[in-house]
Enzyme design. Structure first.
Site, PDB file in Angstrom:
ATOM      1  N   CYS A  87      40.534  41.221  33.157  1.00 61.09           N
ATOM      2  CA  CYS A  87      42.005  41.291  33.199  1.00 61.09           C
ATOM      3  C   CYS A  87      42.407  41.412  34.660  1.00 61.09           C
ATOM      4  O   CYS A  87      41.786  40.807  35.527  1.00 61.09           O
ATOM      5  CB  CYS A  87      42.516  42.457  32.353  1.00 61.09           C
ATOM      6  SG  CYS A  87      41.942  44.088  32.888  1.00 61.09           S
ATOM      7  N   ARG A 105      50.123  34.748  34.565  1.00 61.59           N
ATOM      8  CA  ARG A 105      49.176  35.213  35.585  1.00 61.59           C
ATOM      9  C   ARG A 105      47.864  34.444  35.471  1.00 61.59           C
ATOM     10  O   ARG A 105      47.235  34.123  36.485  1.00 61.59           O
ATOM     11  CB  ARG A 105      48.928  36.711  35.453  1.00 61.59           C
ATOM     12  CG  ARG A 105      50.115  37.575  35.848  1.00 61.59           C
ATOM     13  CD  ARG A 105      49.758  39.039  35.800  1.00 61.59           C
ATOM     14  NE  ARG A 105      48.771  39.394  36.816  1.00 61.59           N
ATOM     15  CZ  ARG A 105      48.075  40.525  36.822  1.00 61.59           C
ATOM     16  NH1 ARG A 105      48.239  41.413  35.844  1.00 61.59           N
ATOM     17  NH2 ARG A 105      47.210  40.781  37.784  1.00 61.59           N
TER      18      ARG A 105
END
Length: 278
Positions: free
Chosen positions: A235, A175
């Site tokens: 995050c 990611r």
């Protein structure tokens, strides 16, 4: 009270009038798991359920954002937490979500500790569990917002020029690099320019306990992060970034958390995005 406590420590303390145990289990929406239902099926005796979805700013378009002080105090008090209580947090979630609840408490000036190894270790050691919903007596708890614990989009964007704080991203490498595309509509892939990548899972041993402080420090140093310098953790949506904040707390260094994280940054049309390795 230490920042991490063992199941034996907690078992010895059960029943103390000033001890409050909070289960902060939270799951991603697409997992099919229901954190409250799992709490009611089995939890540590005397625990209440800290609902990360509900203890959040409902007016924000972003998920699980930190609520204001009045709401947080009211909802925390409804869980039976009073000013001065000793608070122990745990979870049974792959994202180690008790760290998010810990950061939320710290953002409002309240100390707490984590159960090392979480609910899985408690059960593995044969400790007792309760079933059913919790019905704590409401209490009054004082909160004192600490803005040093939180960063906004504008603050993170300004830091791209000032370089006063180091950015550390807790998402998976796929990611972070953009190799794995984001599934949320309108959300770009990649990461905030200049960020280092330390996946949240790297901070734990295979049994779910926290790694030794020397190993935690090495994780940061291997990615060029100086633990003595200020850090902003980020995050996907501000949940697993709290793992980084807690790891630095164990090393004696406070850090801030970008609450909007990638769901905000990656969706904003004017924010720079980077792909590839750090």
């Amino acid at each position: 009270m230490e920042a991490l406590v063992t199941p034996q420590w907690l078992a010895d303390a059960l029943g103390a009038s000033d001890l409050k145990i909070l289960d902060a289990t939270w799951f991603l929406p697409d997992t099919g798991r229901n954190a409250r239902a799992e709490f009611e099926a089995a939890h540590i005796p005397g625990a209440a359920f800290f609902d990360i979805n509900a203890i959040a700013d409902a007016s924000s378009p972003l998920p699980t954002m930190l609520p204001d002080a009045e709401q947080f105090a009211r909802q925390l008090g409804a869980l039976g937490v009073a000013t001065g209580d000793r608070i122990i947090l745990y979870d049974n979630a792959p994202h180690h979500t008790a760290t998010r609840a810990w950061w939320m408490l710290r953002a409002f000036g309240i100390d707490a500790a984590l159960l090392d190894g979480g609910f899985a270790r408690w059960v593995r050691e044969g400790r007792p569990v309760e079933t059913g919903p919790a019905t704590p007596a409401a209490a009054i708890v004082a909160v004192e917002p600490n803005p040093l614990r939180i960063r906004s989009l504008d603050q993170v964007r300004a830091n791209l020029t000032a370089h006063a704080e180091q950015l550390v991203d807790a998402r998976s490498p796929a990611r972070f690099t953009g190799e794995e595309k984001e599934t949320r509509p309108g959300l770009a892939s990649g990461h905030i320019p200049g960020a280092a990548n330390i996946p949240y899972s790297a901070f734990f041993n295979a049994d779910g306990t926290w790694k030794h402080p020397a190993s935690l420090r090495q994780l940061f140093e291997d990615e060029g992060v100086e633990v003595e310098r200020p850090v902003i953790a980020t995050c996907g949506s501000g949940i697993s970034a709290a793992v980084i904040v807690f790891a630095l707390h164990l090393l004696g260094h406070p850090a801030a958390l970008y609450d909007g994280s990638w769901v905000e940054w990656g969706a904003h049309p004017d924010t720079p995005k980077a792909t590839g390795a750090a």
